[in-house]
Design a protein around this motif. Structure first.
Motif, PDB file in Angstrom:
ATOM      1  N   SER A  35       0.816  -1.187  -0.105  1.00 52.83           N
ATOM      2  CA  SER A  35       0.058   0.028  -0.044  1.00 52.83           C
ATOM      3  C   SER A  35       0.865   1.253  -0.013  1.00 52.83           C
ATOM      4  CB  SER A  35      -1.011   0.019   1.224  1.00 52.83           C
ATOM      5  OG  SER A  35      -0.177   0.228   2.234  1.00 52.83           O
ATOM      6  N   GLY A  36       0.070   2.167  -0.046  1.00 46.74           N
ATOM      7  CA  GLY A  36       1.096   3.749   0.064  1.00 46.74           C
ATOM      8  C   GLY A  36       0.708   4.433  -1.174  1.00 46.74           C
ATOM      9  N   THR A  51      -6.850   9.457   2.580  1.00 50.48           N
ATOM     10  CA  THR A  51      -7.409   8.217   3.458  1.00 50.48           C
ATOM     11  C   THR A  51      -6.959   7.945   4.606  1.00 50.48           C
ATOM     12  OG1 THR A  51      -8.171   7.278   1.158  1.00 50.48           O
ATOM     13  CG2 THR A  51      -8.419   5.676   2.975  1.00 50.48           C
ATOM     14  N   SER A  52      -5.510   7.680   4.659  1.00 55.53           N
ATOM     15  CA  SER A  52      -4.765   7.364   6.009  1.00 55.53           C
ATOM     16  C   SER A  52      -5.058   8.514   7.021  1.00 55.53           C
ATOM     17  CB  SER A  52      -3.363   6.909   5.802  1.00 55.53           C
ATOM     18  OG  SER A  52      -2.787   8.200   5.512  1.00 55.53           O
ATOM     19  N   ASN A  53      -5.237   9.533   6.631  1.00 57.05           N
ATOM     20  CA  ASN A  53      -5.587  10.622   7.687  1.00 57.05           C
ATOM     21  C   ASN A  53      -6.904  10.648   8.315  1.00 57.05           C
ATOM     22  OD1 ASN A  53      -2.943  12.007   8.412  1.00 57.05           O
ATOM     23  ND2 ASN A  53      -2.993  12.518   6.145  1.00 57.05           N
ATOM     24  N   LEU A  54      -7.786  10.172   7.329  1.00 60.13           N
ATOM     25  CA  LEU A  54      -9.294  10.479   7.718  1.00 60.13           C
ATOM     26  C   LEU A  54      -9.509   9.233   8.583  1.00 60.13           C
ATOM     27  CD1 LEU A  54     -10.685  11.644   4.536  1.00 60.13           C
ATOM     28  CD2 LEU A  54     -10.418  12.850   6.823  1.00 60.13           C
ATOM     29  N   ILE A  55      -8.762   7.974   8.534  1.00 58.96           N
ATOM     30  CA  ILE A  55      -9.436   6.724   8.879  1.00 58.96           C
ATOM     31  C   ILE A  55      -9.637   6.825  10.476  1.00 58.96           C
ATOM     32  CG2 ILE A  55      -7.019   5.700   9.625  1.00 58.96           C
ATOM     33  CD1 ILE A  55      -9.819   3.669   7.918  1.00 58.96           C
ATOM     34  N   SER A  73     -10.059  -3.670  20.566  1.00 63.30           N
ATOM     35  CA  SER A  73     -10.528  -4.676  20.972  1.00 63.30           C
ATOM     36  C   SER A  73     -10.333  -5.854  20.213  1.00 63.30           C
ATOM     37  CB  SER A  73     -12.044  -4.291  20.941  1.00 63.30           C
ATOM     38  OG  SER A  73     -12.819  -4.530  19.752  1.00 63.30           O
ATOM     39  N   ILE A  74     -10.040  -5.698  19.174  1.00 63.77           N
ATOM     40  CA  ILE A  74      -9.604  -6.944  18.047  1.00 63.77           C
ATOM     41  C   ILE A  74      -7.883  -6.986  17.869  1.00 63.77           C
ATOM     42  CG2 ILE A  74     -11.630  -6.730  16.780  1.00 63.77           C
ATOM     43  CD1 ILE A  74     -10.083  -5.545  14.711  1.00 63.77           C
ATOM     44  N   GLY A  75      -7.386  -6.284  18.975  1.00 60.33           N
ATOM     45  CA  GLY A  75      -5.799  -6.625  18.942  1.00 60.33           C
ATOM     46  C   GLY A  75      -5.269  -5.943  17.586  1.00 60.33           C
ATOM     47  N   ALA A  76      -5.792  -5.209  17.066  1.00 60.13           N
ATOM     48  CA  ALA A  76      -5.140  -4.370  15.717  1.00 60.13           C
ATOM     49  C   ALA A  76      -4.594  -3.204  16.247  1.00 60.13           C
ATOM     50  CB  ALA A  76      -6.325  -4.113  14.795  1.00 60.13           C
ATOM     51  N   LYS A  77      -3.567  -2.961  15.406  1.00 59.09           N
ATOM     52  CA  LYS A  77      -2.795  -1.651  15.463  1.00 59.09           C
ATOM     53  C   LYS A  77      -2.906  -0.918  13.919  1.00 59.09           C
ATOM     54  CE  LYS A  77       0.778  -2.929  18.904  1.00 59.09           C
ATOM     55  NZ  LYS A  77       2.126  -2.946  19.094  1.00 59.09           N
ATOM     56  N   PHE A  78      -3.246   0.452  14.022  1.00 56.38           N
ATOM     57  CA  PHE A  78      -3.170   1.043  12.739  1.00 56.38           C
ATOM     58  C   PHE A  78      -1.905   1.834  12.667  1.00 56.38           C
ATOM     59  CE2 PHE A  78      -4.506   4.716  10.149  1.00 56.38           C
ATOM     60  CZ  PHE A  78      -4.862   3.779   8.900  1.00 56.38           C
ATOM     61  N   ASN A  79      -1.119   1.949  11.844  1.00 58.72           N
ATOM     62  CA  ASN A  79      -0.136   2.840  11.618  1.00 58.72           C
ATOM     63  C   ASN A  79      -0.245   3.565  10.292  1.00 58.72           C
ATOM     64  OD1 ASN A  79       0.829   1.931  14.020  1.00 58.72           O
ATOM     65  ND2 ASN A  79       2.407   0.357  13.190  1.00 58.72           N
TER      66      ASN A  79
END
Length: 79
Positions: A35-36, A51-55, A73-79
């Motif tokens: 991605s990117g 998109t990445s700034n609005l998420i 809650s689902i153990g996810a990280k968004f970077n």
């Protein structure tokens, strides 16, 4: 002791890395997606950045806190 890191691919685009721990009924893994901004369609440069700034911004009933809380809650990280 360092654990062995296993790696693989799904569909030629998704890289999967995982570590097994036989002492616990648990597998830790990370998934990377191609991605990117270099994948932005021609004429729509900046789409990924936008998109990445609005998420993680608030929307309607989904506050930024609720979005982060869901990821946690689902153990996810968004970077």
């Amino acid at each position: 002791m360092l654990r062995k890191v296993y790696k693989g691919e799904i569909g030629g685009k998704i890289k999967v890395y995982y570590v097994k721990n036989e002492e616990l009924p648990l597998i830790s893994f990370a998934i990377g997606f191609c991605s990117g901004s270099y994948l932005d369609p021609k004429g729509k440069e900046g789409l990924f950045y936008l998109t990445s700034n609005l998420i993680d911004k608030s929307y309607d009933t989904f506050t930024s806190f609720k979005i982060r809380e869901f990821f946690d809650s689902i153990g996810a990280k968004f970077n």
